[in-house]
Design an enzyme around this catalytic site. Structure first.
Site: not given
Length: 335
Positions: A150-152
């Site tokens: 998942l994106d940060k």
């Protein structure tokens, strides 16, 4: 012989300095430096220039495309850091765990694994502390156990492998798209129609290599099914889009930044998305974002479902958006 890419964590290593005297009129600086320092790539030198790590006669130089001026050039290389992530006792919200895998609810602001600019404080560091030596190593030294990301700044449900068998099985499920994944997004305006499928090809943007983009050719197939669950705000004129919306996005593929790119391509970028959220939301929405304290893209991986790769059990996990998104949705409801 010691590995040059690794250092003792207790050893302080000063920045290495490389020196060379240049006299190359008419030659681009980055090209001249690459010739003077053959151990450094041109791309690496360009990054060092941008960081202010190169000086000529004691004065910093940053423009690699400028013509090289005669003088003594010094390149300060930053200290080496360990290529092996270290365990860090970071609290995790564990939704499920057995001998083969672990499912967590990742908070926004936590990167999945170490990368340039994020050397620690990642999910991998937390998992190494929580799982110890049981974490699968197939993902490589820098990201053991990680089979998807998942994106940060995207929150939500993630699964990590604790055994190589589980890692291989989960990777196959993701490769064949036999994974249930639904995200909740709060968007500027709303995609039209209210329910649909977005099928494009996604790859690196030709104008900005740090971004992804919908491409006419090349890239990789990207498919997102979406449905507008709720619209917020009365349009200023009949037939116009609402001010904002809550959209459920189900992934059929999992490309980098897929939902963010797809929602932007429909004219409904995710609120708070500094990369793909071109344009500004309506003033009431901007005020709501500030009051909610949202400082990231309003995107949450709400649902993750899959068949356990070892036991064959059907697993399904669902979590609500975190406090910042819930606060924003409440404020949007009052528009």
């Amino acid at each position: 012989m010691s590995d040059p890419d690794l250092i003792d964590d207790e050893e302080e290593t000063a920045a290495e300095r490389l020196e060379a005297r240049l006299d190359a009129p008419g030659v681009r600086l980055d090209k001249a430096l690459a010739a003077a320092f053959p151990t450094l790539s041109r791309a690496r030198l360009q990054a060092l220039l941008a960081e202010g790590a190169v000086a000529r006669d004691g004065a910093p130089v940053t423009n690699g495309s400028a013509k090289a001026q005669p003088g003594l050039y010094v390149v300060a290389l930053p200290p080496l850091v360990s290529a092996t992530p270290l365990p860090q006792a970071i609290p995790l919200t564990v939704l499920y765990e057995d001998a083969d895998l672990i499912v967590i609810d990742k908070p926004a602001g936590m990167a999945a694994h170490p990368a340039p600019g994020t050397p620690d404080g990642t999910l991998v560091n937390a998992l190494l502390a929580h799982c110890g030596d049981s974490l699968s190593g197939i993902g490589g030294v820098a990201r053991p156990g990680i089979v998807h990301r998942l994106d940060k700044d995207t929150s939500g449900v993630m699964v990590a492998a604790k055994t190589d068998r589980a890692h291989a099985g989960l990777s196959k499920l993701f490769a064949t798209h036999d994974i249930e994944r639904t995200y909740i997004a709060l968007t500027r305006g709303a995609p039209s129609p209210e329910r649909g499928r977005i099928e494009t090809r996604i790859g690196r943007s030709m104008s900005d290599r740090k971004k992804m983009a919908v491409l006419k050719s090349g890239g990789r197939e990207a498919i997102t099914d979406y449905v507008v669950q709720r619209a917020f705000g009365t349009p200023a004129k009949a037939g116009a889009a609402p001010l904002a919306a809550r959209v459920a996005c189900t992934l059929e593929t999992g490309r980098t930044h897929q939902i963010r790119v797809h929602m932007a391509s429909k004219g409904a970028p995710i609120l708070g998305d500094a990369v793909y959220g071109s344009g500004s939301p309506a003033t009431p929405v901007k005020i709501a974002i500030a009051e909610a304290g949202l400082s990231r893209q309003a995107l949450h991986a709400s649902v993750l479902g899959f068949v356990h790769p070892v036991t064959g059990e059907a697993l399904h996990f669902e979590t609500p958006p975190p406090a910042d998104m819930q606060a924003l949705e409440t404020l949007l409801t009052d528009l």
